[in-house]
Each structure stands twice: as C-alpha cells, then as structure tokens.
Design a protein around this motif. Sequence first.
Motif, PDB file in Angstrom:
ATOM      1  N   VAL A 194     -54.869  25.163  72.207  1.00 53.10           N
ATOM      2  CA  VAL A 194     -53.579  24.685  71.708  1.00 53.10           C
ATOM      3  C   VAL A 194     -52.910  25.761  70.861  1.00 53.10           C
ATOM      4  CG1 VAL A 194     -52.508  23.015  70.135  1.00 53.10           C
ATOM      5  CG2 VAL A 194     -54.133  22.243  71.846  1.00 53.10           C
ATOM      6  N   VAL A 195     -53.671  26.436  70.008  1.00 54.59           N
ATOM      7  CA  VAL A 195     -53.116  27.514  69.186  1.00 54.59           C
ATOM      8  C   VAL A 195     -52.598  28.649  70.062  1.00 54.59           C
ATOM      9  CG1 VAL A 195     -53.704  29.340  67.534  1.00 54.59           C
ATOM     10  CG2 VAL A 195     -54.464  27.008  67.127  1.00 54.59           C
ATOM     11  N   ALA A 196     -53.353  29.013  71.075  1.00 52.83           N
ATOM     12  CA  ALA A 196     -52.934  30.116  71.946  1.00 52.83           C
ATOM     13  C   ALA A 196     -51.654  29.769  72.700  1.00 52.83           C
ATOM     14  CB  ALA A 196     -54.055  30.455  72.930  1.00 52.83           C
ATOM     15  N   LEU A 197     -51.584  28.574  73.269  1.00 53.36           N
ATOM     16  CA  LEU A 197     -50.407  28.192  74.049  1.00 53.36           C
ATOM     17  C   LEU A 197     -49.167  28.003  73.174  1.00 53.36           C
ATOM     18  CD1 LEU A 197     -51.920  25.684  76.629  1.00 53.36           C
ATOM     19  CD2 LEU A 197     -51.113  28.005  77.038  1.00 53.36           C
ATOM     20  N   SER A 198     -49.319  27.303  72.071  1.00 51.47           N
ATOM     21  CA  SER A 198     -48.155  27.032  71.236  1.00 51.47           C
ATOM     22  C   SER A 198     -47.721  28.269  70.448  1.00 51.47           C
ATOM     23  CB  SER A 198     -48.425  25.859  70.303  1.00 51.47           C
ATOM     24  OG  SER A 198     -49.550  26.120  69.488  1.00 51.47           O
ATOM     25  N   HIS A 232     -35.193  30.020  76.373  1.00 49.22           N
ATOM     26  CA  HIS A 232     -36.339  29.632  77.192  1.00 49.22           C
ATOM     27  C   HIS A 232     -37.287  28.794  76.340  1.00 49.22           C
ATOM     28  CE1 HIS A 232     -39.101  29.830  80.499  1.00 49.22           C
ATOM     29  NE2 HIS A 232     -40.044  30.342  79.736  1.00 49.22           N
ATOM     30  N   TYR A 233     -37.247  27.454  76.536  1.00 46.97           N
ATOM     31  CA  TYR A 233     -38.003  26.544  75.680  1.00 46.97           C
ATOM     32  C   TYR A 233     -39.444  26.333  76.119  1.00 46.97           C
ATOM     33  CZ  TYR A 233     -33.467  25.478  73.639  1.00 46.97           C
ATOM     34  OH  TYR A 233     -32.262  25.568  73.024  1.00 46.97           O
ATOM     35  N   GLY A 234     -39.795  26.709  77.322  1.00 43.67           N
ATOM     36  CA  GLY A 234     -41.176  26.650  77.774  1.00 43.67           C
ATOM     37  C   GLY A 234     -41.734  25.248  77.904  1.00 43.67           C
ATOM     38  N   LEU A 235     -42.980  25.055  77.476  1.00 41.11           N
ATOM     39  CA  LEU A 235     -43.684  23.780  77.651  1.00 41.11           C
ATOM     40  C   LEU A 235     -43.034  22.619  76.909  1.00 41.11           C
ATOM     41  CD1 LEU A 235     -47.411  24.911  77.358  1.00 41.11           C
ATOM     42  CD2 LEU A 235     -46.205  24.191  79.414  1.00 41.11           C
ATOM     43  N   LEU A 236     -42.360  22.906  75.825  1.00 37.79           N
ATOM     44  CA  LEU A 236     -41.734  21.832  75.047  1.00 37.79           C
ATOM     45  C   LEU A 236     -40.248  21.688  75.361  1.00 37.79           C
ATOM     46  CD1 LEU A 236     -43.442  22.276  71.561  1.00 37.79           C
ATOM     47  CD2 LEU A 236     -44.026  20.715  73.399  1.00 37.79           C
ATOM     48  N   ALA A 237     -39.844  22.022  76.572  1.00 39.11           N
ATOM     49  CA  ALA A 237     -38.438  21.911  76.959  1.00 39.11           C
ATOM     50  C   ALA A 237     -37.982  20.454  76.991  1.00 39.11           C
ATOM     51  CB  ALA A 237     -38.222  22.559  78.321  1.00 39.11           C
ATOM     52  N   TRP A 238     -38.907  19.524  77.141  1.00 36.78           N
ATOM     53  CA  TRP A 238     -38.557  18.104  77.186  1.00 36.78           C
ATOM     54  C   TRP A 238     -38.169  17.544  75.826  1.00 36.78           C
ATOM     55  CZ3 TRP A 238     -41.625  15.060  74.149  1.00 36.78           C
ATOM     56  CH2 TRP A 238     -42.839  15.608  73.738  1.00 36.78           C
ATOM     57  N   VAL A 239     -38.468  18.274  74.739  1.00 34.39           N
ATOM     58  CA  VAL A 239     -38.123  17.813  73.400  1.00 34.39           C
ATOM     59  C   VAL A 239     -36.614  17.972  73.203  1.00 34.39           C
ATOM     60  CG1 VAL A 239     -38.445  18.242  70.925  1.00 34.39           C
ATOM     61  CG2 VAL A 239     -40.376  18.462  72.492  1.00 34.39           C
ATOM     62  N   PRO A 240     -35.921  16.886  72.826  1.00 31.57           N
ATOM     63  CA  PRO A 240     -34.477  17.011  72.623  1.00 31.57           C
ATOM     64  C   PRO A 240     -34.171  17.824  71.366  1.00 31.57           C
ATOM     65  CG  PRO A 240     -35.202  14.805  72.041  1.00 31.57           C
ATOM     66  CD  PRO A 240     -36.394  15.523  72.615  1.00 31.57           C
ATOM     67  N   VAL A 282     -35.188  22.972  66.414  1.00 33.93           N
ATOM     68  CA  VAL A 282     -36.096  21.853  66.693  1.00 33.93           C
ATOM     69  C   VAL A 282     -37.269  22.322  67.543  1.00 33.93           C
ATOM     70  CG1 VAL A 282     -36.291  19.633  67.859  1.00 33.93           C
ATOM     71  CG2 VAL A 282     -34.290  20.128  66.462  1.00 33.93           C
ATOM     72  N   HIS A 283     -36.989  23.139  68.538  1.00 33.51           N
ATOM     73  CA  HIS A 283     -38.063  23.627  69.398  1.00 33.51           C
ATOM     74  C   HIS A 283     -38.999  24.568  68.647  1.00 33.51           C
ATOM     75  CE1 HIS A 283     -35.474  22.079  72.636  1.00 33.51           C
ATOM     76  NE2 HIS A 283     -36.636  21.894  73.246  1.00 33.51           N
ATOM     77  N   LEU A 284     -38.447  25.423  67.815  1.00 35.64           N
ATOM     78  CA  LEU A 284     -39.296  26.336  67.040  1.00 35.64           C
ATOM     79  C   LEU A 284     -40.185  25.560  66.073  1.00 35.64           C
ATOM     80  CD1 LEU A 284     -40.101  29.228  66.400  1.00 35.64           C
ATOM     81  CD2 LEU A 284     -38.253  29.284  64.715  1.00 35.64           C
ATOM     82  N   ILE A 285     -39.623  24.586  65.393  1.00 35.69           N
ATOM     83  CA  ILE A 285     -40.416  23.768  64.472  1.00 35.69           C
ATOM     84  C   ILE A 285     -41.489  22.995  65.234  1.00 35.69           C
ATOM     85  CG2 ILE A 285     -40.301  21.750  62.949  1.00 35.69           C
ATOM     86  CD1 ILE A 285     -37.564  22.864  61.997  1.00 35.69           C
ATOM     87  N   SER A 286     -41.151  22.516  66.428  1.00 40.54           N
ATOM     88  CA  SER A 286     -42.134  21.802  67.243  1.00 40.54           C
ATOM     89  C   SER A 286     -43.300  22.709  67.624  1.00 40.54           C
ATOM     90  CB  SER A 286     -41.479  21.253  68.512  1.00 40.54           C
ATOM     91  OG  SER A 286     -40.468  20.335  68.192  1.00 40.54           O
ATOM     92  N   TYR A 287     -42.986  23.914  68.075  1.00 44.31           N
ATOM     93  CA  TYR A 287     -44.054  24.860  68.423  1.00 44.31           C
ATOM     94  C   TYR A 287     -44.912  25.193  67.201  1.00 44.31           C
ATOM     95  CZ  TYR A 287     -42.823  25.982  73.237  1.00 44.31           C
ATOM     96  OH  TYR A 287     -42.617  25.918  74.581  1.00 44.31           O
ATOM     97  N   LEU A 288     -44.291  25.402  66.058  1.00 45.62           N
ATOM     98  CA  LEU A 288     -45.060  25.727  64.854  1.00 45.62           C
ATOM     99  C   LEU A 288     -45.921  24.548  64.397  1.00 45.62           C
ATOM    100  CD1 LEU A 288     -42.423  27.828  62.891  1.00 45.62           C
ATOM    101  CD2 LEU A 288     -44.345  28.643  64.279  1.00 45.62           C
ATOM    102  N   ALA A 289     -45.400  23.331  64.551  1.00 44.31           N
ATOM    103  CA  ALA A 289     -46.180  22.147  64.176  1.00 44.31           C
ATOM    104  C   ALA A 289     -47.387  21.974  65.104  1.00 44.31           C
ATOM    105  CB  ALA A 289     -45.295  20.906  64.222  1.00 44.31           C
ATOM    106  N   VAL A 290     -47.194  22.194  66.386  1.00 38.35           N
ATOM    107  CA  VAL A 290     -48.316  22.082  67.334  1.00 38.35           C
ATOM    108  C   VAL A 290     -49.341  23.184  67.063  1.00 38.35           C
ATOM    109  CG1 VAL A 290     -48.946  22.184  69.777  1.00 38.35           C
ATOM    110  CG2 VAL A 290     -46.927  20.910  69.068  1.00 38.35           C
TER     111      VAL A 290
END
Length: 72
Positions: free
Chosen positions: A13-17, A30-38, A43-51
């Motif tokens: 999870v750390v490697a992917l996120s 390019h939002y990648g794996l979390l492109a489904w997050v509105p 928002v996407h950067l915070i989501s990746y950092l939280a994961v």
Amino acid sequence: MKYVLWQVLGMVVVALSGQGAIRLLIDHGHYGLLAWVPGGFAVHLISYLAVTAFGVVLAGWAADQVKKTKTG
C-alpha cells in the motif's frame, strides 16, 4: 505468519500510494488509482497521502506484533 502478511500488505500500500502521490505532483491531471474519488488536485493528493500514512501505520503495527510473538 498472519502478521507478516499484514506487514507485506502495508508495504505494498505504501509503495502504490506513494508512487501515486509522486506521479500526481509531477502530472497534475493524471489521478491514477484514485481517479474515482471526486474532487480536484488537492483532494486527490490528500487521499494519496492518507492512504500512504495508513500503509505505514499498518506495516509498523504488524512489525510490532511480529516482534511480540517472537519474544514471548
């Protein structure tokens, strides 16, 4: 053995996120794996950092559990 699997999962999870967050910083569209997050870039950067943080906590917790089972 099950804690080792949790540790490996946390590291994956750390490697992917982490890779996703770095890629997002380089290519903002390019939002990648979390492109489904509105939401937008922030928002996407915070989501990746939280994961990523979740993966670090999971791997650390599992490593502690492995140490506890080995020592006693």
